[in-house]
Motif scaffolding. Structure first.
Motif, PDB file in Angstrom:
ATOM      1  N   MET B 125       0.825  -1.220   0.000  1.00 55.93           N
ATOM      2  CA  MET B 125       0.000   0.000   0.000  1.00 55.93           C
ATOM      3  C   MET B 125       0.846   1.251   0.000  1.00 55.93           C
ATOM      4  SD  MET B 125      -3.120  -0.950   2.485  1.00 55.93           S
ATOM      5  CE  MET B 125      -4.262  -2.215   1.969  1.00 55.93           C
ATOM      6  N   ARG B 128      -0.832   4.503  -1.041  1.00 54.39           N
ATOM      7  CA  ARG B 128      -2.095   4.926  -0.449  1.00 54.39           C
ATOM      8  C   ARG B 128      -1.817   5.971   0.635  1.00 54.39           C
ATOM      9  NH1 ARG B 128      -6.225   0.219   0.908  1.00 54.39           N
ATOM     10  NH2 ARG B 128      -5.639  -0.235  -1.230  1.00 54.39           N
ATOM     11  N   ASP B 132      -6.022   6.909   4.917  1.00 54.26           N
ATOM     12  CA  ASP B 132      -7.027   6.015   4.371  1.00 54.26           C
ATOM     13  C   ASP B 132      -6.891   4.587   4.894  1.00 54.26           C
ATOM     14  OD1 ASP B 132      -8.231   7.960   2.906  1.00 54.26           O
ATOM     15  OD2 ASP B 132      -7.171   7.531   1.044  1.00 54.26           O
ATOM     16  N   LEU B 133      -5.792   4.307   5.530  1.00 52.84           N
ATOM     17  CA  LEU B 133      -5.578   2.930   5.998  1.00 52.84           C
ATOM     18  C   LEU B 133      -6.560   2.587   7.102  1.00 52.84           C
ATOM     19  CD1 LEU B 133      -1.699   2.657   6.257  1.00 52.84           C
ATOM     20  CD2 LEU B 133      -3.190   2.181   4.329  1.00 52.84           C
ATOM     21  N   SER B 134      -6.759   1.314   7.294  1.00 51.68           N
ATOM     22  CA  SER B 134      -7.587   0.890   8.424  1.00 51.68           C
ATOM     23  C   SER B 134      -6.788   1.107   9.709  1.00 51.68           C
ATOM     24  CB  SER B 134      -7.948  -0.577   8.282  1.00 51.68           C
ATOM     25  OG  SER B 134      -6.876  -1.376   8.720  1.00 51.68           O
ATOM     26  N   GLY B 135      -7.523   1.082  10.823  1.00 49.37           N
ATOM     27  CA  GLY B 135      -6.879   1.355  12.100  1.00 49.37           C
ATOM     28  C   GLY B 135      -5.643   0.516  12.337  1.00 49.37           C
ATOM     29  N   GLY B 136      -5.789  -0.765  12.128  1.00 53.02           N
ATOM     30  CA  GLY B 136      -4.677  -1.656  12.394  1.00 53.02           C
ATOM     31  C   GLY B 136      -3.517  -1.411  11.441  1.00 53.02           C
ATOM     32  N   GLN B 137      -3.844  -1.124  10.206  1.00 47.72           N
ATOM     33  CA  GLN B 137      -2.783  -0.832   9.238  1.00 47.72           C
ATOM     34  C   GLN B 137      -2.015   0.422   9.641  1.00 47.72           C
ATOM     35  OE1 GLN B 137      -5.386  -0.557   5.863  1.00 47.72           O
ATOM     36  NE2 GLN B 137      -5.165  -2.715   5.292  1.00 47.72           N
TER      37      GLN B 137
ATOM     38  N   PHE C  43      -9.923   0.240  -5.183  1.00 45.96           N
ATOM     39  CA  PHE C  43      -9.641  -0.787  -4.185  1.00 45.96           C
ATOM     40  C   PHE C  43     -10.946  -1.239  -3.547  1.00 45.96           C
ATOM     41  CE2 PHE C  43      -8.957  -2.019   0.199  1.00 45.96           C
ATOM     42  CZ  PHE C  43      -7.945  -2.967   0.073  1.00 45.96           C
ATOM     43  N   PRO C  64      -8.905  -9.703   9.625  1.00 43.50           N
ATOM     44  CA  PRO C  64      -7.601  -9.033   9.566  1.00 43.50           C
ATOM     45  C   PRO C  64      -7.754  -7.518   9.462  1.00 43.50           C
ATOM     46  CG  PRO C  64      -7.794 -10.705   7.843  1.00 43.50           C
ATOM     47  CD  PRO C  64      -9.097 -10.668   8.535  1.00 43.50           C
ATOM     48  N   ASN C  65      -6.674  -6.836   9.783  1.00 49.61           N
ATOM     49  CA  ASN C  65      -6.664  -5.396   9.597  1.00 49.61           C
ATOM     50  C   ASN C  65      -6.917  -5.086   8.123  1.00 49.61           C
ATOM     51  OD1 ASN C  65      -3.999  -5.394  11.896  1.00 49.61           O
ATOM     52  ND2 ASN C  65      -6.053  -4.614  12.278  1.00 49.61           N
ATOM     53  N   GLY C  66      -7.856  -4.197   7.916  1.00 49.25           N
ATOM     54  CA  GLY C  66      -8.161  -3.831   6.539  1.00 49.25           C
ATOM     55  C   GLY C  66      -9.164  -4.740   5.882  1.00 49.25           C
ATOM     56  N   GLY C  68     -12.257  -4.673   6.237  1.00 47.01           N
ATOM     57  CA  GLY C  68     -13.453  -3.927   5.857  1.00 47.01           C
ATOM     58  C   GLY C  68     -14.466  -3.813   6.977  1.00 47.01           C
ATOM     59  N   GLU C 199     -14.117  -2.102  18.136  1.00 45.76           N
ATOM     60  CA  GLU C 199     -12.964  -2.268  19.026  1.00 45.76           C
ATOM     61  C   GLU C 199     -13.136  -1.565  20.370  1.00 45.76           C
ATOM     62  OE1 GLU C 199      -9.192  -1.990  17.195  1.00 45.76           O
ATOM     63  OE2 GLU C 199      -9.906  -2.821  15.293  1.00 45.76           O
TER      64      GLU C 199
HETATM   65  N1  ATP Z   1     -10.621   6.368   1.320  1.00 42.31           N
HETATM   66  C1  ATP Z   1      -9.930   5.225   1.136  1.00 42.31           C
HETATM   67  N2  ATP Z   1      -9.078   5.144   0.094  1.00 42.31           N
HETATM   68  C2  ATP Z   1      -8.389   4.026  -0.119  1.00 42.31           C
HETATM   69  N3  ATP Z   1      -8.465   2.935   0.665  1.00 42.31           N
HETATM   70  C3  ATP Z   1      -9.288   2.977   1.722  1.00 42.31           C
HETATM   71  C4  ATP Z   1     -10.047   4.117   2.014  1.00 42.31           C
HETATM   72  N4  ATP Z   1     -10.781   3.879   3.121  1.00 42.31           N
HETATM   73  C5  ATP Z   1     -10.471   2.628   3.498  1.00 42.31           C
HETATM   74  N5  ATP Z   1      -9.578   2.066   2.665  1.00 42.31           N
HETATM   75  C6  ATP Z   1      -9.043   0.723   2.724  1.00 42.31           C
HETATM   76  O1  ATP Z   1     -10.122  -0.144   2.905  1.00 42.31           O
HETATM   77  C7  ATP Z   1      -9.751  -1.266   3.664  1.00 42.31           C
HETATM   78  C8  ATP Z   1     -10.786  -1.523   4.735  1.00 42.31           C
HETATM   79  O2  ATP Z   1     -10.632  -0.656   5.838  1.00 42.31           O
HETATM   80  P1  ATP Z   1     -11.408  -0.837   7.212  1.00 42.31           P
HETATM   81  O3  ATP Z   1     -11.087   0.337   8.042  1.00 42.31           O
HETATM   82  O4  ATP Z   1     -12.816  -1.110   6.948  1.00 42.31           O
HETATM   83  O5  ATP Z   1     -10.725  -2.096   7.841  1.00 42.31           O
HETATM   84  P2  ATP Z   1     -10.984  -2.754   9.225  1.00 42.31           P
HETATM   85  O6  ATP Z   1     -11.493  -4.076   8.932  1.00 42.31           O
HETATM   86  O7  ATP Z   1     -11.789  -1.885  10.069  1.00 42.31           O
HETATM   87  O8  ATP Z   1      -9.509  -2.848   9.781  1.00 42.31           O
HETATM   88  P3  ATP Z   1      -8.907  -2.678  11.269  1.00 42.31           P
HETATM   89  O9  ATP Z   1      -9.114  -3.940  11.954  1.00 42.31           O
HETATM   90  O10 ATP Z   1      -7.472  -2.448  11.028  1.00 42.31           O
HETATM   91  O11 ATP Z   1      -9.608  -1.537  11.850  1.00 42.31           O
HETATM   92  C9  ATP Z   1      -8.349  -0.971   4.171  1.00 42.31           C
HETATM   93  O12 ATP Z   1      -7.424  -1.729   3.422  1.00 42.31           O
HETATM   94  C10 ATP Z   1      -8.151   0.488   3.908  1.00 42.31           C
HETATM   95  O13 ATP Z   1      -6.808   0.759   3.611  1.00 42.31           O
END
Ligand code: ATP
Ligand code: ATP
Ligand code: MG
Ligand code: MG
Lengths: 546, 231, 273, 401, 397
Positions: B125, B128, B132-137, C43, C64-66, C68, C199
């Motif tokens: 990523m 990116r 925009d990443l998810s929290g864990g990312q 994506f 997993p992280n990400g 969704g 969380e």
């Molecule tokens: N505006 C955006 N542009 C590009 N990618 C995005 C955007 N918003 C979210 N993503 C991507 O969408 C995916 C899903 O994110 P999401 O926050 O729903 O994950 P999650 O399951 O809640 O993860 P975590 O456990 O880490 O919180 C991630 O890979 C994130 O990088």
């Protein structure tokens, strides 16, 4: 042509007349086959009455006199070098060296009589000079000059020039000049009394092919009592040209829009840094632009005093100086005021508003409240024609300059280390510090960069606007509008925002007028923001919320 | 290597730390434990210089760095993974990592392969935006970013928060690996007791801004500690 | 909801039987997602995600992280509009994709955010007051007075979230974990039909984690439906409810925790060996 | 020693500072001169300078301060019409005297105000006449800033031109906002309008800062005075000091005074002024002359009345005659406006004007324009018994009462 | 200041009472001192000062209206001057119609500027302004409706932060240009002036001036009580919540745009009232009141006094304008911009929360309340903050 591009390029027809005559001093006799050395004392005497009517009569008499001295006298008149003594009624020409020669004979005068007065010219005289010198220059050895002269003749449409024109046409070898001469001849024929209808219609066709604004003017001068066929031909030609021009005018408006856009871009681009990147509501931005303009003024003053030869380079010299100077002022402001305000964006409004008042008044105290003169280097004056578009060099350079500044700034932000640090610091100052980034230094540099860019914008704007303490105020609203319209924090947005506002403005203006056009534009912006609440190039996604 | 001596810290009129001391040594992991709001984060902020201390001293490699600015602490080799990630939202992942170059000399300015092998998601990523990443990312990015700095002291404030179990394991392994290299001191704030227990060489337990217990990693086996935190 | 069909280890992205079941459940389900797809710049954050939540059900979601998970909540609460797919609430009576955040919130869907968000410039108690179920209209609230019942309710919540001594402090001055608790308190105050909890125990001690699990079970027992996202397996185990594992925007596995955590793919992408 | 206070009410900051600061200096200069000559009624004059900062309500506030608090005997001030309108009620209420030195749209005559600038017939109409006669202009562009002065002047000019047989399609009227800086379209339009085969001229009532970009654009697009001359009513030496005038040679301005007026009085004035301001490049302009005339008139009237009491000075002012700087005399008429010569100048390349025409005699101001429907029946006469600024000759009544 | 914890919240609080006492006290004392003392007495308040004070009070009310939306909802309106001017124009139109045949042209219906620009009849939007009740209604309705329409569109589309600020600026700028046009029928640049009387009283009579002053003071007091009541109510809490976390408010079920519209409209109406009281006291209303710089100045007053404190806004307005009056006369006149500019810079640097905000801080630091941070009454929450502007600890540097 009424406004030949090359003519106006020289800016002043007087210079032209001088140039033409200098090149053709030896030729008048050929052009006006006359006897030897006619007497010109009568016209000369008329120069001494200090009446415009007399001056004009004298001028016309001189032009047809065939005297070898005539050209020199006309040139001197055009140039303000023709003097007379009210006491002795002597007419003298001042030479470039500063001495005087007798107008009639050309012999040097040892001692000029006291109380010399210049023979005064007004617009009417100037036009007469132009017509006279136009006819003289038709046979200049330099084709470019002949071309210009043909244009001048066409403009003057003086029937008296017809013989000279015919003579010139007969000898002309250069195709371009020839067609210009034909055009000039046709222009005269259209309005001349006693021309056969067929000739007139032919002339109308010739002029109609030219297809520009000047041709239109010529065609409209078809006498009201002309034969119906002639009138019909003229009307057809006029319609054709108008249609043609209407199409070009769209292009012309786009060009105006782009050039207005580039001015807006220049005005706004520094703000795109201090406000867009740093989040400082920088009300003193306009004053930075103003400082840049004043820097240009000072640079030009110095150049005028110490090395006038450098004048054409004055803007190029001013650019780095303005950048460094306003940049340093910016750094000073950042270090003394702004740095205490990070995280309190709104208070920056208050402080920078105060700073802008102080800067304005400081300039007013130092340079006075009135406008200061910033001259245009020769390469920025005049215009040329591209099809039916008239493109002024000043605007063209400003567009190019704006683009260069834009690209340079974009590259700095995107490709350099300091650019990365700037963005990191403004997004999260505390964390940036913990990454080892010297936030103080980066802040100062960023604000300095934004201010410096505003300064070089001032160099460019000094070419089209007043250099006065109020300069900045007139751009601040537009600058914020552009940055916000484009989307805060996005340099591309600023570019597209500036261009679209500029073009929209110029498209509206012909229909709505300047005032209503501007109002309409503001309303459009307001409505547009409803559609895209974060500007044209809005950042999307989660990133903006965190 | 890093020594916190008897510091007090205030937010306005409220005192968050009272006479806290802590030591971190190369090749060792020092764990800070305690319930919510006891001052763990405040202590970390004091160490990296984000929050001034009212009393006491912080020493690093023998120098008193109490008055040193955060950027200079980072340049001396203290890297911080804050609670709440604090990545740069509008910078891309790659750019976020590159912000860690600031303390490095030019030839060292590259991203170590470890970072990507530890957090493969970052590699995929790179372009990116961080925000925009998810929290864990984002949490992974924050840790990666700190590692880019090649720090001497790594300060981690609840690094496992919001991270999926498999990666928590990887982070644990990574910390072990960094510890095994022997030149890095690690300060770890952790609520996830089992995780802390496995890693800690030293630990302190805080309560209401003060240290109420401290000792060697082995002492964590003592149920007393767990109770203390659980109350 | 008949679970057996969805317990195959590998549920393909668009599995017809799954859809069929989902359709059948539309009128019974409290929350119904069908084929929801969300893309960001190409994506796919959610990929034809379908599942339902029954009235009174509590559901844990891992992944997993990400994967969704947060995006899924964004879709339900109206923050993100799906590119494709249906989201219905209350037995298929309301199409959530047509409503905005406020309308969805007033329907009775409350949310706790992954990153704790409280009103930082309000005191803790005012945070709760603002969240408290009741009048939402602008004009009416000008003259609103606090009732005894409301005061009691707030006191009750304070008991639960243990922030009583912080009542009058600003929300912004709380520590990370305290904010988590405050946000849970605000969710309780809203008294929604469906709670979406992202969380909740991040940054909590093990004991607090257990308490939170207890709290959520209690809420669920009182008839609220709950969807919880967590990475803390101990916590999920404590909840003792159906678990769904998301991966790359769609359901990877569903069942009891033991079933799910025995799934090879789940171990591979999520739990680790 | 007792002194007489003289109020100076000119903006020293804000947008109008650019024009008004010079007038403040002029009043101070005149006071200085007068004191050197022994003051007035044996008393020294002291200036009271305030800065209304180009802010119209602040003008009213400051006027009140000057009259009520400082108790000044007379006030010299204002530039824009709106500033005058703003202070007007204050002067009426507190019975002060205001000298207003700028050309304006007319349509006003007040007991407490003395107008030493030009009314439209003392500037605009002679200019148009000159162009029509000397340059054979047949087609007119009336370009102005969108405010009252240009609007009124253009209304008057339009009526005047039509009365001279100019067809409606040969008049183009264009208004722009204050501070308009992008003139590309308008200049192009003018060019187009001017290419209809008839000699065309522009009558510009463009105000203030907008002039510089306008003239720069004219130069850029190569519109020369020989093609389409522009005659301006708000562009003087001071404004030209900020422009490179080489491309503008031949464009015109109409005023009642130019620095280049070649008479000894003027040479003397310029010398003293430059000595006072310690800048031997400093230019002079028409509103300065109007200020000087007004000042001298006031001094003369005070000496005539033997007091600074407005009730005595106001009637005393009527009929006072003082030398103007163009070699003649200007007289305060019963309508509180003064008689003036009209001068037409062409811009020279050194930023000065070449005077190409001067009316043979003095022109009396028409404060109520005969070309406007509403005012053609009005006259002003502040002498007893009429004592009225808007006497309607049709009804035989004083309108305001 | 009472904290928000006392239930029901005290309407005024200590500083509020002091403020009201000062304003209403002035309303009583100033006229008395003007009427009852000899002009040469040290206590005498000259009429000239009365109208000056009256003007300041209307500015104070205007500043209050800004603080309501800026301090508590975070709407930084750079167009508040527009509402003020609209109220002013409504009043000005009434005053114009009152002139009747006493204008210079003696036209019984048409105002002078219409006569000399050859208008034949009164434009429709001038109808009704000869009646005071109608004009008074328009004073609040005209700004109110503009605010309603503008706010409804803008807030519904979720235009926030600088974007909102800039379009409010664009709005006032567009109005400025429009009112400048003579064709609009509002007197163009010269505006409306030369008023004769109001409700039959001579507008220049001392008695009228005193009455207007007292009315301004009362309006300010009432405006303050109204704002205070609003921000203390549950409604006000929602406003503050919107200021700090608008999205969160929506997820809590509040329709944030409605709250904002209500606050915006109330604020616009207050500004309109201020404008209406201002015009008869200064004697002119002209389009420059719409100029963006004017609106920015209002913001500056509020910031100087202390944003989000209401009292501070009023205080700032009076103070800055007094400074302006003072500095623009006498020896200091040429340097007054330096002083004013310097004042603004100094306030931001040394009194970061404005005068009143800093005073509150200082007071609460002296007597540490149960809370370590002063709740409710203000603080930052900026538009588009680069960092979240919260009780963020400053780095140790
Ligand atoms: N505006 C955006 N542009 C590009 N990618 C995005 C955007 N918003 C979210 N993503 C991507 O969408 C995916 C899903 O994110 P999401 O926050 O729903 O994950 P999650 O399951 O809640 O993860 P975590 O456990 O880490 O919180 C991630 O890979 C994130 O990088
Ligand atoms: N910015 C601040 N302003 C005022 N008080 C604060 C601030 N940040 C934290 N505090 C207070 O200081 C105390 C210690 O907070 P700190 O964040 O250090 O706790 P913590 O141990 O990290 O808690 P957690 O486990 O919840 O993250 C808490 O009572 C908290 O409310
Ligand atoms: Mg913490
Ligand atoms: Mg998530």
């Amino acid at each position: 042509m009424i406004f030949p591009g090359l003519l106006s390029r020289l800016g002043c027809v007087l210079l032209l007349a001088l140039g033409l005559l200098a090149g053709t001093l030896m030729l008048p006799r050929a052009a006006f086959a006359q006897g030897a050395a006619p007497d010109i004392s009568a016209p000369l005497a008329q120069f001494t009455t200090d009446k415009y009517d007399d001056t004009e009569t004298a001028l016309n008499a001189l032009a047809v006199s065939g005297s070898p001295a005539a050209a020199g006298i006309v040139a001197a008149l055009a140039d303000g070098r023709l003097f007379y003594s009210p006491a002795t009624k002597q007419v003298l020409i001042r030479t470039a060296a500063g001495g005087y020669v007798d107008a009639a004979g050309g012999q040097p005068v040892a001692e000029a009589p006291p109380g010399l007065k210049a023979v005064r010219v007004n617009n009417r005289i100037r036009r007469a000079v132009e017509a006279a010198s136009g006819a003289l220059a038709l046979v200049s050895p330099d084709p470019a000059k002949r071309l210009e002269a043909a244009g001048a003749v066409m403009r003057a449409r003086d029937e008296a020039a017809l013989p000279a024109l015919d003579a010139a046409l007969a000898k002309e070898a250069d195709a371009k000049v020839k067609s210009a001469l034909t055009l000039a001849r046709a222009s005269i024929l259209i309005g001349k009394a006693g021309v056969s209808d067929a000739d007139r219609i032919a002339a109308i066709e010739t002029v109609g092919e030219e297809g520009n604004q000047d041709a239109l003017a010529v065609l409209r001068s078809v006498p009201a009592d002309a034969a119906p066929a002639v009138k019909a031909a003229a009307n057809a030609a006029i319609d054709g040209i108008e249609y043609n021009l209407a199409i070009w005018s769209v292009g012309q408006n786009v060009w105006y829009g782009v050039s207005l856009g580039s001015v807006l871009l220049l005005a706004a681009i520094g703000l795109a840094i201090t406000f867009g990147v740093m989040g400082v509501i920088n009300m003193a931005h306009g004053e930075m632009v103003m400082l840049g303009a004043y820097t240009t003024f000072v640079v030009q003053e110095l150049i005028r005093t110490y090395n006038p030869a450098l004048f054409d380079a004055s803007l190029l010299i001013a650019i780095p100086i303005a950048f460094v100077f306003t940049g340093l002022i910016g750094i000073l402001i950042e270090r003394t005021v702004i740095r205490f305000l990070y995280g309190r964006a709104l208070e920056t409004l208050l402080a920078t508003w105060g700073i802008s008042l102080i800067l304005q008044q400081a300039i007013r105290t130092m340079f006075g409240p009135t406008n200061r003169e910033v001259g245009a280097p020769s390469w920025m004056s005049g215009a040329f024609e591209l099809g039916q578009l008239s493109i002024t060099y000043g605007r063209l350079w400003i567009i190019i300059f704006a683009m260069l500044v834009f690209v340079a700034l974009l590259a700095t932000l995107r490709l350099t280390r300091i650019g990365l640090e700037m963005r990191a610091v403004t997004q999260n100052r505390r964390m940036a510090a913990s990454m080892g980034i010297r936030t103080n230094w980066v802040d100062a540099m960023t604000f300095g960069l934004g201010s410096g860019i505003a300064g070089i914008a001032g160099v460019a704007l000094s070419q089209i606007d007043n250099v006065s303490p109020n300069l900045g105020q007139s751009y601040i609203i537009d600058s914020f509008l552009v940055v916000v319209f484009g989307g805060v924090g996005n340099l591309w947005g600023t570019l597209v925002g500036a261009m679209s506002l500029g073009i929209a403005n110029k498209m509206l203006e012909p229909y709505a007028g300047a005032v209503l056009g501007k109002i309409a534009l503001l309303v459009i912006v307001i409505l547009f923001i409803q559609k895209r609440p974060r500007g044209l190039f809005a950042l999307k996604g989660r990133a903006i919320e965190t | 290597m890093l020594e916190v001596q008897d510091i007090d810290l205030f937010y306005g009129a409220a005192q968050a730390l009272r006479g806290v001391s802590l030591k971190a040594e190369p090749g060792k992991v020092t764990c800070v434990l305690g319930r919510n709001g006891v001052g763990k984060t405040s202590l970390m902020r004091a160490i990296v210089g984000q929050q001034p201390v009212a009393r006491g001293a912080i020493r690093f490699e023998g120098d008193d760095i109490t008055a040193v600015k955060p950027a200079d602490r980072a340049r001396r080799g203290i890297a911080f993974v804050p609670q709440g990630r604090e990545i740069f939202p509008l910078l891309t992942v790659a750019e976020n990592l590159q912000t860690g170059f600031a303390p490095l000399k030019r030839p060292e300015r590259f991203i170590p392969d470890d970072v990507f092998s530890l957090f493969p998601v970052l590699d995929s990523m790179l372009r990116r935006r961080g925000g925009d990443l998810s929290g864990g990312q984002q949490q992974q990015l924050a840790i990666g970013r700190a590692l880019v700095m090649r720090p001497k002291v790594l300060v981690l404030d609840e690094p496992t928060e919001g991270i999926q179990p498999s990666i928590i394991k990887d982070i644990g392994n990574a910390i072990r690996y960094l510890r095994s290299k022997g030149d890095m001191a690690i300060v770890l704030v952790e609520q996830y007791f089992d995780f802390a227990k496995e890693l800690a060489d030293h630990f302190i337990v805080m309560e209401r801004g003060a240290v109420v217990m401290s000792g060697d990693g082995a002492a964590l086996e003592d149920p007393d500690v767990r109770n203390r935190i659980a109350v | 909801m008949s679970a057996a069909d969805t317990l195959e280890p590998d549920v393909p992205e668009t599995n017809d039987p799954v859809l069929a079941i989902a359709k059948k459940d539309l009128t019974e389900a409290l929350l119904y997602l069908d084929g929801v797809t969300v893309t960001f710049d190409g994506f796919r954050a959610l990929n034809a995600l379908s599942f339902t939540v029954d009235p009174g059900e509590m559901r844990a979601i891992i992944g997993p992280n990400g994967a969704g998970k947060t995006t899924m909540m964004d879709v339900i609460t109206g923050k993100t509009r799906p590119d494709k797919g249906d989201v219905f609430f209350a037995g298929g009576t309301t199409d959530l994709t047509k409503l905005d955040e406020t309308q969805i919130a007033t329907l009775g869907i409350g949310r706790k955010f992954q990153k704790p968000t409280v009103f930082e410039m309000h005191t803790v108690i005012d945070n709760l007051r603002l969240a408290l179920k009741g009048q939402r209209g602008a004009l009416a609230n000008i003259f609103k007075r606090e009732t005894a019942a409301e005061r009691e309710k707030i006191d009750e919540i304070f008991q639960t979230i243990k922030l009583n001594e912080h009542r009058d402090r600003l929300g912004g001055a709380l520590s990370h974990g305290q904010k988590q608790w405050l946000e849970i308190g605000m969710l309780l105050a809203q008294d929604p039909k469906l709670l979406l909890v992202d969380e909740p125990v991040a940054g909590m001690t093990d004991a607090e984690t257990a308490q939170t699990a207890e709290l959520l079970r209690e809420i669920n027992a009182n008839g609220h439906s709950v969807v919880v996202v967590e990475h803390d397996m101990t916590f999920v185990r404590d909840l003792g409810v159906r678990v769904m594992c998301l991966h790359e925007g769609s359901v990877l596995a569903e069942g009891t925790l033991d079933q799910v955590s025995a799934n090879e793919r789940v171990i591979e992408v999520y739990l680790g060996r | 020693q007792e002194t007489i206070k003289v109020g100076v009410l000119h903006s020293l900051s804000g947008t109008m500072a650019i024009s008004e600061t010079t007038l403040k200096d002029t009043v101070l200069f005149m006071i200085d001169q007068q004191n050197a000559a022994g003051g007035v009624l044996g008393k020294k004059l002291t200036p009271v300078v305030v800065d209304p900062a180009s802010n119209w309500p602040l003008f009213a506030e400051k006027a009140r301060e000057l009259l009520a608090k400082e108790k000044v005997a007379v006030v010299f001030g204002c530039w824009t019409s709106v500033s005058r309108k703003s202070v007007l009620p204050v002067f009426k209420e507190l019975n002060g005297i205001l000298f207003y030195p700028v050309q304006y749209e007319g349509e006003e005559s007040e007991r407490n105000v003395f107008y030493t600038g030009a009314a439209p017939n003392q500037q605009a109409i002679p200019a148009v006449d000159y162009l029509a006669e000397n340059e054979g202009v047949k087609r007119w562009v009336l370009a102005g800033t969108d405010y009252v002065y240009p609007r009124t002047t253009n209304k008057i000019l339009e009526a005047y031109l039509k009365s001279k047989g100019v067809a409606a399609e040969d008049i183009m009227i264009n208004y722009t906002p204050f501070g308009h800086s992008d003139w590309q379209t308008i200049v192009a339009d003018i060019k187009k309008f001017g290419s209809a085969g008839k000699k065309t001229a522009v009558v510009s009532t463009i105000n203030g800062d907008a002039n510089v970009p306008f003239y720069k654009e004219l130069g850029n697009q190569g519109i020369k005075a020989t093609d389409i001359p522009v005659v301006a009513f708000s562009v003087g030496e001071e404004e030209l000091a900020g422009i490179d005038t080489k491309p503008l040679v031949g464009h015109l301005a109409a005023w009642n005074y130019f620095q280049s007026v070649d008479v000894p009085e003027n040479a003397d004035f310029i010398k003293k002024w430059r000595g006072y301001i310690k800048n031997d490049k400093r230019v002079t302009n028409d509103p300065m002359e109007a200020t000087v005339i007004g000042f001298n008139m006031w001094v003369k009237a005070v000496e005539k009345a033997g007091t600074t009491d407005p009730d005595a000075v106001i009637p005393a002012l009527i009929g006072v005659s003082v030398p103007n700087l163009s070699g003649g005399f200007s007289t305060m008429m019963p309508n509180h406006h003064i008689t003036k010569p009209v001068l037409i100048g062409e811009i020279k390349d050194d930023g000065q004007f070449d005077i190409v025409e001067q009316t043979p005699g003095l022109i009396v101001a028409e404060e109520w324009s005969p070309y406007l429907e509403g005012s053609k029946d009005l006259i002003a006469d502040w002498r007893a018994p009429m004592n009225c600024g808007n006497f309607n000759v049709k009804t035989g009544k004083c309108g305001a009462q | 200041m009472s904290t928000a914890t006392t239930t029901p919240p005290a309407l005024l609080g200590k500083s509020g009472l002091v403020f009201l006492a000062v304003v209403l006290g002035a309303a009583v004392l100033v006229p008395l001192l003007n009427l009852l003392t000899a002009p040469d007495s040290a206590l005498h308040v000259p009429t000239y000062v009365v109208s000056l004070l009256g003007k300041y009070l209307t500015y104070a009310l205007l500043a209050l209206s800004v603080d309501l939306i800026w301090g508590y909802v975070g709407i930084l309106s750079l167009g508040q001057g527009a509402f003020f001017a609209l109220g002013g124009y409504a009043m000005g139109m009434y005053l114009m119609r009152q002139i009747g045949p006493r204008g210079v042209y003696g036209d019984p219906v048409l105002p002078d500027f219409m006569v000399f620009l050859n208008w034949k009849e009164l434009p429709w939007f001038w109808y009704g302004f000869d009646m005071f009740p109608f004009a008074a209604l328009m004073v609040v309705l005209a700004p109110g409706i503009l605010a309603l329409v503008f706010g409804w569109f803008a807030f519904r589309s979720r235009v926030t932060g600088v974007y909102l600020s800039i379009i409010t600026q664009a709005m006032t700028f567009a109005l400025l240009l429009a009112f400048f046009r003579n064709d609009m029928g509002f007197g163009g640049n010269n505006g409306l002036t030369d008023f004769k009387d109001i409700l039959g009283f001579n507008i220049q009579a001392d008695g009228t001036r005193l009455t207007l002053f007292v009315l301004s003071a009362v309006a300010l007091a009432l405006g303050y009580v109204l704002c205070r009541f609003l921000v203390r109510s549950h409604f006000g809490k929602v406003l503050i919540a919107i200021r700090d976390a608008e999205t969160r408010v929506r997820f809590t079920g509040y329709r944030a745009e409605n709250y904002k519209v209500v606050a915006f409209v109330v604020s616009a109406m207050l500004a309109g009232v201020a404008g209406a009281l201002y015009v008869p006291q200064v004697g002119i209303i002209n389009p420059s009141e719409f100029s963006p710089a004017n609106s920015i100045e209002i913001i500056v007053w509020v910031a100087v006094g202390g944003r989000g404190t209401l009292i501070g806004a009023a205080l700032g307005a009076v103070l800055v304008n007094y400074a302006k009056t003072y500095f623009t006369s006498g020896m200091l006149a040429p340097y007054w911009l330096f002083m004013l500019g310097g004042l603004f810079v100094a306030v931001t640097l040394f009194l970061p929360k404005g005068i009143v905000g800093t005073f509150y801080d200082w007071r609460s630091r002296r007597s540490p309340a149960p809370a370590d941070l002063e709740p409710a009454d203000l603080a930052p929450a900026d538009l588009a903050p680069p960092d979240k502007a919260l009780p963020e600890p400053k780095p140790a540097e």
